[in-house]
Structures are given as structure tokens and as C-alpha cells.
Scaffold this motif. Structure first.
Motif, PDB file in Angstrom:
ATOM      1  N   UNK A 149       0.843  -1.192   0.000  1.00  0.00           N
ATOM      2  CA  UNK A 149       0.000   0.000   0.000  1.00  0.00           C
ATOM      3  C   UNK A 149       0.885   1.252   0.000  1.00  0.00           C
ATOM      4  N   UNK A 150       0.313   2.391  -0.415  1.00  0.00           N
ATOM      5  CA  UNK A 150       1.056   3.651  -0.369  1.00  0.00           C
ATOM      6  C   UNK A 150       1.581   3.900   1.045  1.00  0.00           C
ATOM      7  N   UNK A 151       0.739   3.603   2.038  1.00  0.00           N
ATOM      8  CA  UNK A 151       1.132   3.841   3.437  1.00  0.00           C
ATOM      9  C   UNK A 151       2.389   3.070   3.818  1.00  0.00           C
ATOM     10  N   UNK A 152       2.585   1.888   3.248  1.00  0.00           N
ATOM     11  CA  UNK A 152       3.738   1.044   3.589  1.00  0.00           C
ATOM     12  C   UNK A 152       5.065   1.675   3.176  1.00  0.00           C
ATOM     13  N   UNK A 153       5.029   2.564   2.178  1.00  0.00           N
ATOM     14  CA  UNK A 153       6.270   3.172   1.693  1.00  0.00           C
ATOM     15  C   UNK A 153       6.859   4.157   2.697  1.00  0.00           C
ATOM     16  N   UNK A 154       6.087   4.504   3.727  1.00  0.00           N
ATOM     17  CA  UNK A 154       6.573   5.431   4.756  1.00  0.00           C
ATOM     18  C   UNK A 154       7.316   4.708   5.882  1.00  0.00           C
ATOM     19  N   UNK A 155       7.344   3.390   5.851  1.00  0.00           N
ATOM     20  CA  UNK A 155       7.989   2.621   6.927  1.00  0.00           C
ATOM     21  C   UNK A 155       9.462   3.028   7.062  1.00  0.00           C
TER      22      UNK A 155
END
Length: 341
Positions: A149-155
Motif C-alpha cells: 500500500x502507499x502507506x507502507x512506503x513510509x515505513x
């Protein structure tokens, strides 16, 4: 004397035989797709028509800037490939020419809508969804989780592992910017991009460069059109393509004739030729796996299908508008680009 006459006759015959190729003319083309398909298309067209093509490969944003700068004295006849937004912007700025190809009836609805929406100053030639490609070997070695997900790229574990292009030069990156704005809302999208910047190692000029870097092991992941990731997989690199779970945008790769083109007949010849099913079916031979715009063209088996991807209803009219594009790019420069330098 007889020998001289015969030589003159042979010379005249040779000159006449050369005339059709000379009469065929030339074409000044900017290609905004991957250089391999640019070269294949150029070679095939020259062979079929005898028209000499002077081809330059530039990203979509660079091409738009060049065509705008040269508006009073155009050096380019045809612009083939690259995302539709800058083609639409060029159309709205009056930089491209209205042309209704006799091939229009053979095209997919999304390609026809691109033509209609631009007043027939551009047309859809292929389509592809936005996503990313990551290097499975690098992720495995470093113990990184597959980002779905797009959100996962912020990890935080992905710090320094990501690459994407600069939206000023790249149509791919502008599509990413516009997609995130449509998915999240503008303020939230820029908050996201500022956080994402912490994980980005480089903003490239070309849209496909990030996943090529991932293929070479210079990055872990590239934010790109999915077909560009699939191209690297087809080349044998350990790249896996992902469609974001929240939804994603897509491009309609487009083609436009430049207003004031010096070789207008050659440009129209290319335009009609590039919409033929047999020409579009050949794109896969250059490991170019977009969805073709001609209904009769062969869809590559490797091509990411729209029906398998959660697509947003991408607003091409709004995000292809000159003022909207300018405001988003200025905000990106202010809030993201400056932080990256």
C-alpha cells in the motif's frame, strides 16, 4: 563515346531509383517513452515509409518545456509517447495541431476520449497503471517487508531504499503526484510526500529510471508505471510489480503533432501508422508492456490488466490543465523539492 553514354544512363537510372526515398521526406520526432521502444518504432517506420526520422528521447515534462520554448519557431514535428497530462496541457496552450486520424474508429474508448477532450490535438496510444517495482533479492537480504500500500512506503525500514522521478521533468512522477492528490486530498498528499521524502535516495529525471536502478541493485524500490517494472522482470531482473491497495492512477500515453510543424505530411503519416494494430502489437518486442489503444492490437500477456488493479477515476481534464499542473509543481518544489536538496 558509347561507354560514356552508357555510364550517364546508368547514373541517371541510379539517381531516379534514389528519388522515392528522397521524396519521402523527413520527420523530427521527440519520443517520451523508453528509449528501446523509441528506437524500434523509429526503425520500423523508416523501413516501411522511407521517411528519415530524426529522433530525440526526452521525458514528458522536458518535451512540453521544449515545445513551449520553441513555439514561435518549432524544431519538432511529432511528439510520441509519454503521459497524457503534458500532452493535454500542450493542447490547451495551443501548441499542438488538431488532427482527426482515419484510425480513430479503431481505438479503445479511453483513447478516443483523450482525443475528444483535447479538441483532437492529442490521442491515446497506450495505457498503464501506476505502482512500483521492488527488488525481491534486496528486500530478502535486508529483511524488508513487501510494501502493498502507499502507506507502507513510509515505513522507517525503507529509508534510502526508494527512488522516484522529479514531477517537473517526468510525466510518471506527475501522475504519481496527481494520483495521490486525488486519493488523499491535496494537503494530505503533500504531508505524505514530505514524509516519503525521508525514504527517497534520489529523484531521477526519467520516469522509468527508478525501477532500472532497483533492477541494478542501486535502490530497493522504484515508484513507476507497473509496465516499466514488468519490463525489468522480463529482462530477467528480480523485480516484482505492485499495485497499491488504496487505489492508483494511470496514464494514457499520448501522441501530438506540433503546431507549425515543418514536415506536416510526414507527421500525419507517422500519426496514422502508429495507431495501426500491427504496429502496436510489435511494442512487446521492445519489452514495452502497456495496454495498446487499437482494439485489434495484441495485448501482451505480461501487461498489467486494468481489471486486476484498483484504479481511481483519474481526472485527466483537471490535472492536465495548465494552471492546476503549474500550482501542483510549484507546491512540490516549495515543500518537497527544497527538502530533498
Amino acid at each position: 563515346m558509347k561507354t560514356t553514354t552508357l555510364s550517364l544512363m546508368l547514373f541517371a537510372g541510379t539517381a531516379l531509383a534514389a528519388l522515392p526515398a528522397q521524396a519521402a521526406g523527413s520527420l523530427n520526432l521527440i519520443c517520451s517513452a523508453d528509449v528501446v521502444i523509441c528506437e524500434q518504432m523509429t526503425g520500423d517506420f523508416q523501413k516501411e515509409t522511407g521517411i528519415k526520422v530524426n529522433m530525440v528521447r526526452l521525458s514528458s515534462g522536458e518535451t512540453y518545456a521544449k515545445i513551449r520554448a520553441e513555439a514561435r519557431n518549432p524544431k519538432t514535428d511529432m511528439w510520441w509517447g509519454g503521459t497524457g497530462d503534458p500532452h493535454l496541457q500542450a493542447a490547451s496552450d495551443g501548441l499542438t495541431l488538431e488532427y482527426k486520424s482515419p484510425m480513430l474508429d479503431q481505438l479503445q474508448d479511453w483513447a478516443k476520449k483523450q482525443a475528444e477532450g483535447s479538441g483532437y490535438r492529442t490521442v491515446g496510444i497506450y495505457a498503464g497503471a501506476l505502482g512500483w517495482g521492488y527488488n525481491t533479492e534486496i528486500f530478502s537480504k535486508k529483511g524488508l517487508k513487501e510494501p502493498k500500500c502507499w502507506a507502507d512506503l513510509l515505513d522507517a525500514s525503507l529509508k534510502g531504499e526508494l527512488q522516484m522521478a522529479n514531477p517537473n521533468s517526468s510525466g510518471t512522477a506527475y501522475t504519481a503526484l496527481a494520483s495521490l492528490v486525488q486519493i488523499m486530498g491535496e494537503d494530505q498528499a503533500f504531508d505524505y510526500l514530505k514524509k516519503l521524502n525521508g525514504n527517497i535516495s534520489q529523484y531521477t529525471k526519467s520516469g522509468s529510471a527508478p525501477v532500472k536502478a532497483a533492477a541494478r541493485g542501486e535502490a530497493g524500490l522504484g515508484i513507476v508505471f507497473m509496465h516499466d517494472a514488468v519490463s525489468q522482470t522480463a529482462e530477467g531482473f528480480p523485480i516484482k510489480a505492485i499495485a497499491p491497495c488504496e487505489g492508483t492512477g494511470y496514464e494514457i500515453g499520448s501522441m501530438s503533432i506540433v503546431r507549425g510543424a515543418k514536415n506536416i505530411d510526414s507527421a500525419k503519416t507517422w500519426y496514422d501508422w502508429a495507431l495501426k494494430p500491427e504496429v502496436q502489437s510489435r511494442m512487446k518486442d521492445a519489452k514495452s508492456f502497456q495496454l495498446p489503444s487499437n482494439k485489434s492490437a495484441e495485448v501482451p500477456k505480461e501487461a498489467p490488466r486494468f481489471e486486476d488493479i484498483k484504479l481511481i477515476d483519474y481526472d485527466f481534464a483537471t490535472f492536465g490543465d495548465a494552471e492546476k499542473r503549474k500550482s501542483l509543481l510549484e507546491r512540490w518544489d516549495r515543500e518537497v523539492g527544497t527538502a530533498a536538496n
